[in-house]
Motif scaffolding. Structure first.
Motif, PDB file in Angstrom:
ATOM      1  N   ILE A 100      -6.338 -35.936 -31.337  1.00 23.90           N
ATOM      2  CA  ILE A 100      -7.139 -37.108 -31.699  1.00 23.90           C
ATOM      3  C   ILE A 100      -8.475 -36.662 -32.289  1.00 23.90           C
ATOM      4  O   ILE A 100      -8.943 -37.217 -33.287  1.00 23.90           O
ATOM      5  CB  ILE A 100      -7.355 -38.017 -30.471  1.00 23.90           C
ATOM      6  CG1 ILE A 100      -6.036 -38.653 -30.045  1.00 23.90           C
ATOM      7  CG2 ILE A 100      -8.397 -39.108 -30.782  1.00 23.90           C
ATOM      8  CD1 ILE A 100      -6.120 -39.452 -28.763  1.00 23.90           C
ATOM      9  N   ASN A 101      -9.089 -35.639 -31.686  1.00 22.76           N
ATOM     10  CA  ASN A 101     -10.336 -35.082 -32.230  1.00 22.76           C
ATOM     11  C   ASN A 101     -10.129 -34.538 -33.639  1.00 22.76           C
ATOM     12  O   ASN A 101     -10.994 -34.687 -34.512  1.00 22.76           O
ATOM     13  CB  ASN A 101     -10.865 -33.958 -31.331  1.00 22.76           C
ATOM     14  CG  ASN A 101     -11.390 -34.458 -30.003  1.00 22.76           C
ATOM     15  OD1 ASN A 101     -11.401 -33.744 -29.014  1.00 22.76           O
ATOM     16  ND2 ASN A 101     -11.848 -35.700 -29.953  1.00 22.76           N
ATOM     17  N   PHE A 104      -9.955 -37.498 -36.084  1.00 24.73           N
ATOM     18  CA  PHE A 104     -11.290 -38.045 -36.360  1.00 24.73           C
ATOM     19  C   PHE A 104     -12.109 -37.095 -37.230  1.00 24.73           C
ATOM     20  O   PHE A 104     -12.921 -37.540 -38.045  1.00 24.73           O
ATOM     21  CB  PHE A 104     -12.027 -38.350 -35.060  1.00 24.73           C
ATOM     22  CG  PHE A 104     -11.645 -39.672 -34.451  1.00 24.73           C
ATOM     23  CD1 PHE A 104     -12.014 -40.856 -35.054  1.00 24.73           C
ATOM     24  CD2 PHE A 104     -10.913 -39.726 -33.276  1.00 24.73           C
ATOM     25  CE1 PHE A 104     -11.662 -42.079 -34.499  1.00 24.73           C
ATOM     26  CE2 PHE A 104     -10.551 -40.936 -32.714  1.00 24.73           C
ATOM     27  CZ  PHE A 104     -10.926 -42.121 -33.329  1.00 24.73           C
ATOM     28  N   GLU A 110     -16.282 -38.393 -36.464  1.00 23.61           N
ATOM     29  CA  GLU A 110     -16.390 -37.721 -35.170  1.00 23.61           C
ATOM     30  C   GLU A 110     -17.437 -38.320 -34.253  1.00 23.61           C
ATOM     31  O   GLU A 110     -17.442 -38.031 -33.052  1.00 23.61           O
ATOM     32  CB  GLU A 110     -16.706 -36.240 -35.399  1.00 23.61           C
ATOM     33  CG  GLU A 110     -15.572 -35.486 -36.073  1.00 23.61           C
ATOM     34  CD  GLU A 110     -15.965 -34.078 -36.438  1.00 23.61           C
ATOM     35  OE1 GLU A 110     -15.662 -33.153 -35.655  1.00 23.61           O
ATOM     36  OE2 GLU A 110     -16.595 -33.887 -37.493  1.00 23.61           O
ATOM     37  N   ASN A 115     -13.833 -40.951 -29.922  1.00 24.95           N
ATOM     38  CA  ASN A 115     -13.637 -39.515 -30.161  1.00 24.95           C
ATOM     39  C   ASN A 115     -14.336 -38.698 -29.079  1.00 24.95           C
ATOM     40  O   ASN A 115     -13.775 -37.720 -28.553  1.00 24.95           O
ATOM     41  CB  ASN A 115     -14.171 -39.138 -31.542  1.00 24.95           C
ATOM     42  CG  ASN A 115     -13.895 -37.690 -31.882  1.00 24.95           C
ATOM     43  OD1 ASN A 115     -12.750 -37.246 -31.880  1.00 24.95           O
ATOM     44  ND2 ASN A 115     -14.944 -36.937 -32.170  1.00 24.95           N
ATOM     45  N   ASP A 116     -15.558 -39.094 -28.733  1.00 24.57           N
ATOM     46  CA  ASP A 116     -16.288 -38.417 -27.654  1.00 24.57           C
ATOM     47  C   ASP A 116     -15.544 -38.545 -26.329  1.00 24.57           C
ATOM     48  O   ASP A 116     -15.455 -37.591 -25.554  1.00 24.57           O
ATOM     49  CB  ASP A 116     -17.692 -39.012 -27.508  1.00 24.57           C
ATOM     50  CG  ASP A 116     -18.594 -38.672 -28.693  1.00 24.57           C
ATOM     51  OD1 ASP A 116     -18.381 -37.614 -29.302  1.00 24.57           O
ATOM     52  OD2 ASP A 116     -19.486 -39.472 -28.999  1.00 24.57           O
ATOM     53  N   CYS A 118     -12.322 -38.931 -25.820  1.00 20.15           N
ATOM     54  CA  CYS A 118     -11.137 -38.065 -25.812  1.00 20.15           C
ATOM     55  C   CYS A 118     -11.535 -36.615 -25.563  1.00 20.15           C
ATOM     56  O   CYS A 118     -10.831 -35.881 -24.854  1.00 20.15           O
ATOM     57  CB  CYS A 118     -10.392 -38.190 -27.139  1.00 20.15           C
ATOM     58  SG  CYS A 118      -9.525 -39.764 -27.329  1.00 20.15           S
TER      59      CYS A 118
END
Length: 239
Positions: A100-101, A104, A110, A115-116, A118
């Motif tokens: 997922i990161n 993004f 990001e 995103n953070d 995950c």
């Protein structure tokens, strides 16, 4: 050569704190040290890797540092994986969150909260891995520690964003305050007063730091590092 050393203060805390939490809560062994060195190397590798995803044209500049970090990471972690292969299974659980990161990073989004979040979950698995190295088991205690770690750093992300990217966003500020309050009440209800106190102390900065003041990133970073050290010491000793 560009070494692409990660500069985010919060990300360093998210890497170090969960590993030390799992180690302190279990049985610290010499195996923790080489594995941690390997984890740090792989974390270093994530920076050039994600940069390459964002900017493919820099591939030639990125590959040397990426190879070095991956080689060091493999050198220190693979022997431990040979001794404790069960860690590999836990590692597979991290892959979806890392992907997922990557997505993004490809979309160049990001900075989004999801995103953070995950990334926090992915790094929080270090609690379980470190705990397993020390105790050779994953019990309820390890899982609760991981959840505590996820909630702590999620609250930290909420707070930091209210001071920078979501500065002036009253709805986001309200969500941040509510989340911090939730963590305090949650552990009181679960009859874990020490953990509740830790989250209360952490919440004070979120509730009372002036939001209209402009803070330098280094100031915010130092506050979050101090808060993370307090969290690690208290939870590591009393949990």
């Amino acid at each position: 050569m560009n070494w692409f050393i990660p500069r985010e203060h919060g990300a360093w805390a998210m890497l170090i704190v969960p590993f030390l939490l799992g180690m302190l809560a279990s049985n610290p062994l010499w195996l923790h040290l080489p594995f941690f060195i390997g984890v740090v190397a792989f974390y270093f590798a994530s920076s050039p890797f994600l940069t390459m995803i964002r900017k493919p044209n820099l591939k030639k500049e990125i590959i040397p540092s990426l190879i070095i970090y991956l080689s060091i990471g493999s050198l220190f972690t693979f022997p431990i994986l040979f001794i404790i292969p069960e860690i590999i299974i836990i590692g597979f659980l991290i892959i979806p969150f890392f992907l997922i990161n990557v997505i993004f990073a490809k979309l160049k989004k990001e900075r989004l909260f999801v995103n953070d979040f995950c990334a926090i979950i992915a790094l929080s698995f270090l609690v379980v891995i470190s705990y397993y190295i020390g105790n050779r088991t994953i019990d309820l205690r390890a899982l609760i520690l991981m959840v505590i770690n996820v909630l702590f750093f999620t609250a930290s992300v909420f707070h930091v964003k209210t001071l920078i990217r979501e500065k002036g966003n009253q709805i986001f500020l309200w969500k941040s305050n509510m989340f911090h309050g939730f963590t305090v009440v949650c552990f009181l209800v679960l009859a874990m007063p020490v953990i509740s106190v830790v989250f209360f102390v952490s919440s004070l900065k979120a509730w009372f730091m002036p939001k209209n003041k402009r803070y330098k990133p280094v100031q915010i970073g130092l506050i979050e590092i101090t808060n993370s050290v307090i969290f690690l010491v208290i939870v590591g000793i009393f949990f």
